[in-house]
Write an enzyme that holds these catalytic residues in place. Structure first.
Site, PDB file in Angstrom:
ATOM      1  N   LEU A 283       0.828  -1.207   0.000  1.00 44.89           N
ATOM      2  CA  LEU A 283       0.000   0.000   0.000  1.00 44.89           C
ATOM      3  C   LEU A 283       0.867   1.264   0.000  1.00 44.89           C
ATOM      4  O   LEU A 283       0.633   2.192  -0.771  1.00 44.89           O
ATOM      5  CB  LEU A 283      -0.929  -0.002   1.219  1.00 44.89           C
ATOM      6  CG  LEU A 283      -1.859   1.200   1.405  1.00 44.89           C
ATOM      7  CD1 LEU A 283      -2.874   1.271   0.265  1.00 44.89           C
ATOM      8  CD2 LEU A 283      -2.572   1.118   2.759  1.00 44.89           C
TER       9      LEU A 283
ATOM     10  N   GLY B 164       2.043   7.705   2.367  1.00 47.27           N
ATOM     11  CA  GLY B 164       2.125   6.835   3.535  1.00 47.27           C
ATOM     12  C   GLY B 164       0.773   6.820   4.212  1.00 47.27           C
ATOM     13  O   GLY B 164      -0.110   6.039   3.878  1.00 47.27           O
TER      14      GLY B 164
ATOM     15  N   PHE C  60       8.907   0.514   1.597  1.00 49.85           N
ATOM     16  CA  PHE C  60       8.807  -0.019   2.960  1.00 49.85           C
ATOM     17  C   PHE C  60       7.945  -1.279   3.015  1.00 49.85           C
ATOM     18  O   PHE C  60       7.178  -1.476   3.967  1.00 49.85           O
ATOM     19  CB  PHE C  60       8.241   1.033   3.930  1.00 49.85           C
ATOM     20  CG  PHE C  60       8.990   2.325   3.968  1.00 49.85           C
ATOM     21  CD1 PHE C  60      10.360   2.369   3.750  1.00 49.85           C
ATOM     22  CD2 PHE C  60       8.336   3.514   4.216  1.00 49.85           C
ATOM     23  CE1 PHE C  60      11.068   3.565   3.785  1.00 49.85           C
ATOM     24  CE2 PHE C  60       9.030   4.724   4.257  1.00 49.85           C
ATOM     25  CZ  PHE C  60      10.389   4.746   4.039  1.00 49.85           C
TER      26      PHE C  60
ATOM     27  N   ASP D  91      -8.030  -3.115   9.874  1.00 55.64           N
ATOM     28  CA  ASP D  91      -8.874  -3.273  11.067  1.00 55.64           C
ATOM     29  C   ASP D  91      -8.606  -4.613  11.735  1.00 55.64           C
ATOM     30  O   ASP D  91      -8.611  -4.724  12.968  1.00 55.64           O
ATOM     31  CB  ASP D  91     -10.361  -3.202  10.681  1.00 55.64           C
ATOM     32  CG  ASP D  91     -10.851  -1.770  10.514  1.00 55.64           C
ATOM     33  OD1 ASP D  91     -10.183  -0.846  11.006  1.00 55.64           O
ATOM     34  OD2 ASP D  91     -11.911  -1.588   9.889  1.00 55.64           O
TER      35      ASP D  91
ATOM     36  N   ARG E 267      21.717  -9.082  39.750  1.00 53.26           N
ATOM     37  CA  ARG E 267      22.630  -7.933  39.740  1.00 53.26           C
ATOM     38  C   ARG E 267      22.720  -7.317  41.143  1.00 53.26           C
ATOM     39  O   ARG E 267      21.728  -6.846  41.687  1.00 53.26           O
ATOM     40  CB  ARG E 267      22.121  -6.899  38.737  1.00 53.26           C
ATOM     41  CG  ARG E 267      22.864  -5.568  38.747  1.00 53.26           C
ATOM     42  CD  ARG E 267      24.279  -5.711  38.239  1.00 53.26           C
ATOM     43  NE  ARG E 267      24.884  -4.393  37.993  1.00 53.26           N
ATOM     44  CZ  ARG E 267      26.177  -4.188  37.886  1.00 53.26           C
ATOM     45  NH1 ARG E 267      27.026  -5.219  38.004  1.00 53.26           N
ATOM     46  NH2 ARG E 267      26.650  -2.977  37.657  1.00 53.26           N
TER      47      ARG E 267
ATOM     48  N   GLY F  47      20.839  -0.609  33.248  1.00 56.89           N
ATOM     49  CA  GLY F  47      21.996   0.273  33.229  1.00 56.89           C
ATOM     50  C   GLY F  47      22.854   0.064  31.994  1.00 56.89           C
ATOM     51  O   GLY F  47      22.356  -0.162  30.900  1.00 56.89           O
ATOM     52  N   GLY F  48      24.162   0.157  32.181  1.00 55.44           N
ATOM     53  CA  GLY F  48      25.093   0.020  31.063  1.00 55.44           C
ATOM     54  C   GLY F  48      24.951  -1.300  30.332  1.00 55.44           C
ATOM     55  O   GLY F  48      25.107  -1.362  29.106  1.00 55.44           O
TER      56      GLY F  48
ATOM     57  N   GLU G  55       1.636  -0.377   9.742  1.00 62.24           N
ATOM     58  CA  GLU G  55       0.192  -0.649   9.738  1.00 62.24           C
ATOM     59  C   GLU G  55      -0.612   0.518  10.321  1.00 62.24           C
ATOM     60  O   GLU G  55      -1.599   0.340  11.035  1.00 62.24           O
ATOM     61  CB  GLU G  55      -0.123  -1.967  10.438  1.00 62.24           C
ATOM     62  CG  GLU G  55       0.471  -3.138   9.681  1.00 62.24           C
ATOM     63  CD  GLU G  55      -0.174  -4.469   9.990  1.00 62.24           C
ATOM     64  OE1 GLU G  55      -1.384  -4.503  10.312  1.00 62.24           O
ATOM     65  OE2 GLU G  55       0.530  -5.486   9.896  1.00 62.24           O
TER      66      GLU G  55
ATOM     67  N   THR H  95       0.527   4.663  11.581  1.00 58.75           N
ATOM     68  CA  THR H  95       1.224   5.247  12.722  1.00 58.75           C
ATOM     69  C   THR H  95       0.255   5.423  13.892  1.00 58.75           C
ATOM     70  O   THR H  95      -0.964   5.476  13.713  1.00 58.75           O
ATOM     71  CB  THR H  95       1.802   6.626  12.367  1.00 58.75           C
ATOM     72  OG1 THR H  95       0.712   7.531  12.120  1.00 58.75           O
ATOM     73  CG2 THR H  95       2.713   6.558  11.151  1.00 58.75           C
TER      74      THR H  95
END
Length: 380
Positions: free
Chosen positions: A124, A130, A155, A239, A267, A339-340, A363, A365
């Site tokens: 589409l 879009g 896309f 839908d 952790r 965290g990291g 599908e 936005t």
């Protein structure tokens, strides 16, 4: 929260969960890193009749209802959004045929899709069209017993790997969206080729490509329904399939939170597991509530769509919007909670965060979902 799932649906959920843990989860990281379409997962789904779920038994499928399909999407997306898209696209690409196809068209195309011998795609979106389908540039001109298609789609998930495409093109540009028609296009039709292979932030193992039509010859027998019905066919398709994208959002969120909770138990900081820190416990509690609410809304919407209850289109939009916004919030917070380490590719949550983002975009936005919901509420 089981949303009154039947015993059969609970057993199905548990069997899918076991299958994806064994066959899909070990591949998820590699699929993302290599950015290659996982044909081996297609084979796993074929062998276990997963791709037949959205199809009626008379066409060789499993005859699953939309709620059951959402359960499958959720369980697969918990470990690999790329793999869940294989099933999602089979539903999306085939639904126009199921909705508007003649019995002859259904018998010709659906059995191969139900068996997984062929994959489906939905075309589409265009570079200038879009959310605004009326701006569609792809044209279909009838010449004798054929339509000649010219234009470009962008896309497109499964572009190039799919065999059967539901394509939307203008047959009467002066009528706007009422001039759009729908066609079944086969991969090897003359004049149909594939363009740019998109390099994406997430869903890197899912192929996203341009579709190019240069005097592409499509038999007139491959028109779905009547000329001018294309837009309504596309909207009826979305839908239905928006519930499955909502389920995908629930899945990636639930998978990320489950992994993060297990990490937090192990952790240690300040002499105890970070799971013992009340501030972080409250963050996790909020995320868990959002996931449960999203799951309930997705299941409710899937049931409403299946029964064609009044307002099902708005419910479907609510489910897609809320569940995928939840997916982005949950996965982002899971990265924060770890965290990291959450930022490192050694762990799956950063991949889940990248994959979650697209669910808010494709599908329709989530801004468009809010338009759909608002129109329903205000009676427009």
């Amino acid at each position: 929260m089981q949303f009154d799932l039947t015993e059969e649906q609970k057993m199905f959920r548990d069997s899918i969960r076991e299958l994806v843990k064994e066959k899909v989860e070990p591949r998820a990281m590699e699929i993302d890193e290599k950015g290659e379409f996982p044909w081996d997962i297609v084979e796993v789904f074929k062998e276990n009749d997963i791709l037949g779920l959205p199809f009626a038994e008379e066409y060789g499928g499993q005859g699953a209802d939309l709620l059951t399909l959402c359960i499958a999407m959720e369980e697969i997306a918990k470990v690999c959004v790329n793999s869940s898209l294989i099933l999602g696209c089979q539903e999306l690409g085939s639904t126009p045929i199921k909705i508007a196809g003649s019995e002859e068209q259904k018998k010709k195309y659906l059995p191969d899709l139900a068996s997984g011998e062929k994959l489906a795609a939905f075309g589409l979106t265009e570079p200038e069209a879009g959310s605004d389908a009326a701006a569609m540039k792809t044209r279909a001109e009838k010449r004798g017993d054929r339509y000649i298609l010219n234009g470009t789609k962008c896309f497109i998930t499964n572009g190039g790997v799919a065999d059967t495409y539901s394509i939307f093109a203008m047959t009467d540009p002066e009528k706007g969206v009422r001039g759009i028609s729908a066609f079944i296009v086969e991969k090897d039709f003359p004049g149909f080729t594939f363009g740019k292979h998109e390099n994406k932030m997430g869903i890197r193992g899912s192929v996203t490509r341009e579709l190019i039509f240069e005097d592409c010859e499509v038999p007139a027998a491959n028109l779905l329904g009547e000329e001018g019905r294309g837009f309504s066919i596309a909207m009826m398709t979305l839908d239905r399939t928006r519930s499955t994208i909502g389920a995908q959002g629930v899945g990636v969120a639930a998978g990320a939170l489950e992994f993060t909770i297990n990490y937090m138990k192990e952790r240690v900081q300040f002499g105890r597991p970070i799971a013992a820190l009340q501030g972080l416990q409250f963050m996790v509690a909020d995320l868990a509530m959002m996931i449960e609410a999203a799951r309930s809304l997705v299941y409710r919407a899937a049931t409403a769509v299946e029964k064609k209850e009044p307002g099902f289109s708005a419910l479907s939009a609510m489910a897609k919007c809320f569940a995928t916004d939840t997916a982005m919030r949950v996965t982002t917070d899971c990265v924060q909670l770890m965290g990291g380490y959450g930022y490192m590719k050694d762990y799956p949550v950063e991949r889940m965060m990248r994959d979650a983002k697209i669910t808010q975009i494709y599908e329709g936005t989530n801004q468009i979902q809010r338009v759909v919901i608002s129109r329903h509420l205000f009676g427009k």
